[in-house]
Write an enzyme that holds these catalytic residues in place. Sequence first.
Site, PDB file in Angstrom:
ATOM      1  N   ASP A 147      96.076   8.307  80.571  1.00 13.13           N
ATOM      2  CA  ASP A 147      95.082   9.128  79.656  1.00 13.13           C
ATOM      3  C   ASP A 147      94.208  10.124  80.714  1.00 13.13           C
ATOM      4  O   ASP A 147      93.206  10.457  80.200  1.00 13.13           O
ATOM      5  CB  ASP A 147      93.924   8.261  78.862  1.00 13.13           C
ATOM      6  CG  ASP A 147      94.910   7.228  77.852  1.00 13.13           C
ATOM      7  OD1 ASP A 147      95.859   7.740  77.175  1.00 13.13           O
ATOM      8  OD2 ASP A 147      94.159   6.200  77.680  1.00 13.13           O
TER       9      ASP A 147
ATOM     10  N   LYS B 179      97.724  14.365  81.057  1.00 13.80           N
ATOM     11  CA  LYS B 179      98.897  15.055  81.187  1.00 13.80           C
ATOM     12  C   LYS B 179      99.410  15.846  80.090  1.00 13.80           C
ATOM     13  O   LYS B 179     100.050  16.855  80.476  1.00 13.80           O
ATOM     14  CB  LYS B 179     100.068  13.412  81.175  1.00 13.80           C
ATOM     15  CG  LYS B 179      99.718  12.638  82.405  1.00 13.80           C
ATOM     16  CD  LYS B 179     100.430  11.484  82.157  1.00 13.80           C
ATOM     17  CE  LYS B 179     100.114  10.481  80.989  1.00 13.80           C
ATOM     18  NZ  LYS B 179      98.862   9.782  81.150  1.00 13.80           N
TER      19      LYS B 179
ATOM     20  N   GLY C 103      99.925   8.507  74.417  1.00 10.11           N
ATOM     21  CA  GLY C 103      99.402   9.400  73.412  1.00 10.11           C
ATOM     22  C   GLY C 103      98.905  10.586  74.181  1.00 10.11           C
ATOM     23  O   GLY C 103      98.203  10.551  74.792  1.00 10.11           O
ATOM     24  N   HIS C 104      99.816  11.717  74.099  1.00 10.72           N
ATOM     25  CA  HIS C 104      99.344  13.170  75.055  1.00 10.72           C
ATOM     26  C   HIS C 104      98.759  14.001  74.005  1.00 10.72           C
ATOM     27  O   HIS C 104      99.391  14.506  72.889  1.00 10.72           O
ATOM     28  CB  HIS C 104     100.698  13.395  75.702  1.00 10.72           C
ATOM     29  CG  HIS C 104     101.239  12.401  76.632  1.00 10.72           C
ATOM     30  ND1 HIS C 104     102.117  12.850  77.445  1.00 10.72           N
ATOM     31  CD2 HIS C 104     100.601  11.198  76.963  1.00 10.72           C
ATOM     32  CE1 HIS C 104     102.565  11.688  78.358  1.00 10.72           C
ATOM     33  NE2 HIS C 104     101.857  10.777  78.025  1.00 10.72           N
TER      34      HIS C 104
ATOM     35  N   GLN D 156     101.957   7.212  80.723  1.00 10.44           N
ATOM     36  CA  GLN D 156     101.000   5.950  81.440  1.00 10.44           C
ATOM     37  C   GLN D 156     100.586   6.411  82.786  1.00 10.44           C
ATOM     38  O   GLN D 156     100.338   7.700  82.754  1.00 10.44           O
ATOM     39  CB  GLN D 156     101.749   4.771  81.681  1.00 10.44           C
ATOM     40  CG  GLN D 156     102.089   3.903  80.120  1.00 10.44           C
ATOM     41  CD  GLN D 156     103.239   4.510  79.376  1.00 10.44           C
ATOM     42  OE1 GLN D 156     104.357   4.416  79.845  1.00 10.44           O
ATOM     43  NE2 GLN D 156     102.963   4.804  78.292  1.00 10.44           N
TER      44      GLN D 156
HETATM   45  P1  GDP Z   1      97.309  11.741  78.550  1.00 11.75           P
HETATM   46  O1  GDP Z   1      97.891  10.389  77.946  1.00 11.75           O
HETATM   47  O2  GDP Z   1      97.378  11.784  79.839  1.00 11.75           O
HETATM   48  O3  GDP Z   1      98.099  12.990  77.980  1.00 11.75           O
HETATM   49  O4  GDP Z   1      95.707  11.962  77.819  1.00 11.75           O
HETATM   50  P2  GDP Z   1      95.223  11.602  76.422  1.00 11.75           P
HETATM   51  O5  GDP Z   1      95.422  12.809  75.883  1.00 11.75           O
HETATM   52  O6  GDP Z   1      95.318  10.473  76.052  1.00 11.75           O
HETATM   53  O7  GDP Z   1      93.592  11.832  76.768  1.00 11.75           O
HETATM   54  C1  GDP Z   1      93.234  12.893  77.647  1.00 11.75           C
HETATM   55  C2  GDP Z   1      91.715  13.261  76.584  1.00 11.75           C
HETATM   56  O8  GDP Z   1      90.881  14.105  77.166  1.00 11.75           O
HETATM   57  C3  GDP Z   1      92.369  14.070  75.351  1.00 11.75           C
HETATM   58  O9  GDP Z   1      91.596  13.861  74.269  1.00 11.75           O
HETATM   59  C4  GDP Z   1      92.242  15.548  75.753  1.00 11.75           C
HETATM   60  O10 GDP Z   1      92.113  16.286  74.731  1.00 11.75           O
HETATM   61  C5  GDP Z   1      90.875  15.344  76.537  1.00 11.75           C
HETATM   62  N1  GDP Z   1      90.850  16.118  77.745  1.00 11.75           N
HETATM   63  C6  GDP Z   1      91.785  16.813  78.708  1.00 11.75           C
HETATM   64  N2  GDP Z   1      91.237  17.722  79.675  1.00 11.75           N
HETATM   65  C7  GDP Z   1      90.008  17.452  79.464  1.00 11.75           C
HETATM   66  C8  GDP Z   1      88.902  18.069  80.106  1.00 11.75           C
HETATM   67  O11 GDP Z   1      89.045  18.709  80.956  1.00 11.75           O
HETATM   68  N3  GDP Z   1      87.705  17.819  79.522  1.00 11.75           N
HETATM   69  C9  GDP Z   1      87.443  16.994  78.501  1.00 11.75           C
HETATM   70  N4  GDP Z   1      86.165  16.939  77.869  1.00 11.75           N
HETATM   71  N5  GDP Z   1      88.325  16.555  77.642  1.00 11.75           N
HETATM   72  C10 GDP Z   1      89.614  16.726  77.896  1.00 11.75           C
HETATM   73  P1  IMO Z   2      99.429   7.637  78.057  1.00 11.74           P
HETATM   74  O1  IMO Z   2     100.786   8.350  78.410  1.00 11.74           O
HETATM   75  C1  IMO Z   2      96.671   4.215  78.497  1.00 11.74           C
HETATM   76  C2  IMO Z   2      98.366   0.261  78.320  1.00 11.74           C
HETATM   77  C3  IMO Z   2      97.837  -0.575  77.341  1.00 11.74           C
HETATM   78  C4  IMO Z   2      98.022  -1.879  77.766  1.00 11.74           C
HETATM   79  C5  IMO Z   2      99.308  -1.803  78.637  1.00 11.74           C
HETATM   80  C6  IMO Z   2     100.502  -2.327  78.380  1.00 11.74           C
HETATM   81  O2  IMO Z   2      98.765   8.250  76.836  1.00 11.74           O
HETATM   82  O3  IMO Z   2      98.550   7.875  79.296  1.00 11.74           O
HETATM   83  P2  IMO Z   2     102.261  -1.507  76.402  1.00 11.74           P
HETATM   84  O4  IMO Z   2     101.945  -0.944  75.055  1.00 11.74           O
HETATM   85  O5  IMO Z   2     102.963  -0.563  77.409  1.00 11.74           O
HETATM   86  O6  IMO Z   2     102.923  -2.775  76.335  1.00 11.74           O
HETATM   87  O7  IMO Z   2     100.787  -1.567  76.916  1.00 11.74           O
HETATM   88  O8  IMO Z   2      99.247  -0.573  79.245  1.00 11.74           O
HETATM   89  N1  IMO Z   2      98.957   1.768  78.149  1.00 11.74           N
HETATM   90  C7  IMO Z   2      98.156   2.848  78.243  1.00 11.74           C
HETATM   91  N2  IMO Z   2      97.272   3.056  78.495  1.00 11.74           N
HETATM   92  N3  IMO Z   2      97.521   5.279  78.455  1.00 11.74           N
HETATM   93  C8  IMO Z   2      98.762   5.154  78.077  1.00 11.74           C
HETATM   94  O9  IMO Z   2      99.790   5.978  77.867  1.00 11.74           O
HETATM   95  C9  IMO Z   2      99.346   3.831  77.880  1.00 11.74           C
HETATM   96  N4  IMO Z   2     100.497   3.300  77.649  1.00 11.74           N
HETATM   97  C10 IMO Z   2     100.165   1.998  77.738  1.00 11.74           C
HETATM   98  O10 IMO Z   2      96.860  -0.232  76.697  1.00 11.74           O
HETATM   99  O11 IMO Z   2      96.742  -2.064  78.655  1.00 11.74           O
HETATM  100 MG    MG Z   3      97.170   9.324  76.470  1.00  9.59          MG
END
Ligand code: GDP
Ligand code: IMO
Ligand code: MG
Length: 425
Positions: free
Chosen positions: A14, A17, A41-42, A225
């Site tokens: 998270d 990416k 979840g991207h 991840q």
């Molecule tokens: P990913 O899994 O690495 O793609 O990241 P996620 O989407 O799960 O989580 C990143 C969260 O931070 C999302 O809700 C984005 O919309 C938000 N986000 C990304 N970059 C920034 C930033 O620079 N500032 C803030 N406040 N939110 C951001």
């Molecule tokens: P993105 O790509 C954050 C965590 C789960 C759990 C562990 C194992 O959005 O960064 P799994 O479902 O793979 O068996 O879970 O890994 N986990 C993540 N945490 N971002 C993710 O993906 C994750 N995908 C799995 O919360 O601790």
């Molecule tokens: Mg994510």
Amino acid sequence: MTQVDVLLGLQWGDEGKGKIVDVLSPKYDLIARFQGGPNAGHTLEFDGKKFVLNTIPSGIFNEKTMNLIGNGVVIDPIILKRELDNLKAAGHDPVAAGKLVIARKAHLILPTHQLLDAANEQKMGKNKIGSTLKGIGPTYMDKTGRNGLRVGDTTLPDFKERYDKLVEKHKEMLAHYDFQYDLTEKEAAFFEAVEFLRAIPHVDSEHFVNGYLKSGKTVLAEGAQGTLLDVDFGSYPFVTSSNTTTAGACTGLGIAPTAIGKVFGIFKAYCTRVGGGPFPTELEDETGETLRSVGHEFGATTGRARRCGWIDLPALKYAIMLNGVSELIMMKADVLDGFDTIYVCTHYEHNGETIDYMPYDIISVKPVPVLKEVKGWKTDITGIRGVEEIPAELSDYIAFLEKELGVPVKFLSVGPDRIQTLTLG
Ligand code: GDP
Ligand code: IMO
Ligand code: MG
């Protein structure tokens, strides 16, 4: 020959990416997901719209970019169909636009894989991993156990028999758990989604990607991840079931190590983790709560509250080493806008020693972070668009991190929107 650039998370996922892959995608002819599945979840935001992608690469909103779901990814056809249906409803149809292909060798997540994931977590009770319950672990187990079903198998005449054989085995395993389930609805949805999956072009990702490289086209591999969730190097057993590191891009797409170009390592200006497992710099206090509420730190896939803490340099150094990171990307600096003082974990106290690396055992012996104070910038940075507008304290913070980590910070993100991204240096 061109090379494959890789973008991956350096923390526990998270990091942002999806946002950065979307920002970089105009520079690339192909974006390729190489591991993980719908546990990811991207999130992408642009033009006042927000999208969360689970399986589909984050390059699909760029007109000219092709997107590949690589052989290292595990695919839940039901979730993939739902993702594509939602995108279509929002006016984006990457399949019709010819912008999405899937590796034949990618493994399929069956409804029974999800049941096994849930049954296993239930049995573990308070020691559970905190899985996203998408069936990731059981699917990778069948892959390495040589039982799995692959995307290419869906076109074989005996697909149903192969499916039944694997499900029979899963049912025998489920009988060992005290776990109630009803497969009927899920199974119907699965076969409907498999039909849909057959209509998306299938490719051999190893030939597909290498073909791009041979013809001089640009490729970006999108990780899911984060490094600290890597099955070999993460905080085992509190990890996911794939290699989230650069090496995973080689096996997850079919490219040689010598074909790797730049490696973009992405990290938050602080740190989060969702699910169970050790987290040395975690803040279980009001400060942690502030990071969570200001940063909207709730899972994009499961909605769970993310645990929050300060940035952890021993962990980041480890991740940089494992991945061969050549450029850093710092995210969510704006979340720290209101802090008078920011803290950086530079070392750990562990077994009576002060160390600057991630030790083997961080579960039974919890490392105590050694924190350094950094002066906050106390400025709203969400509207800044030029490097000259970056507050001095933030520049100092970045310079400090670059010195400690030995890698330059190439991009700075100051908000969730595409346009809230600054190119440094
Ligand atoms: P990913 O899994 O690495 O793609 O990241 P996620 O989407 O799960 O989580 C990143 C969260 O931070 C999302 O809700 C984005 O919309 C938000 N986000 C990304 N970059 C920034 C930033 O620079 N500032 C803030 N406040 N939110 C951001
Ligand atoms: P993105 O790509 C954050 C965590 C789960 C759990 C562990 C194992 O959005 O960064 P799994 O479902 O793979 O068996 O879970 O890994 N986990 C993540 N945490 N971002 C993710 O993906 C994750 N995908 C799995 O919360 O601790
Ligand atoms: Mg994510």
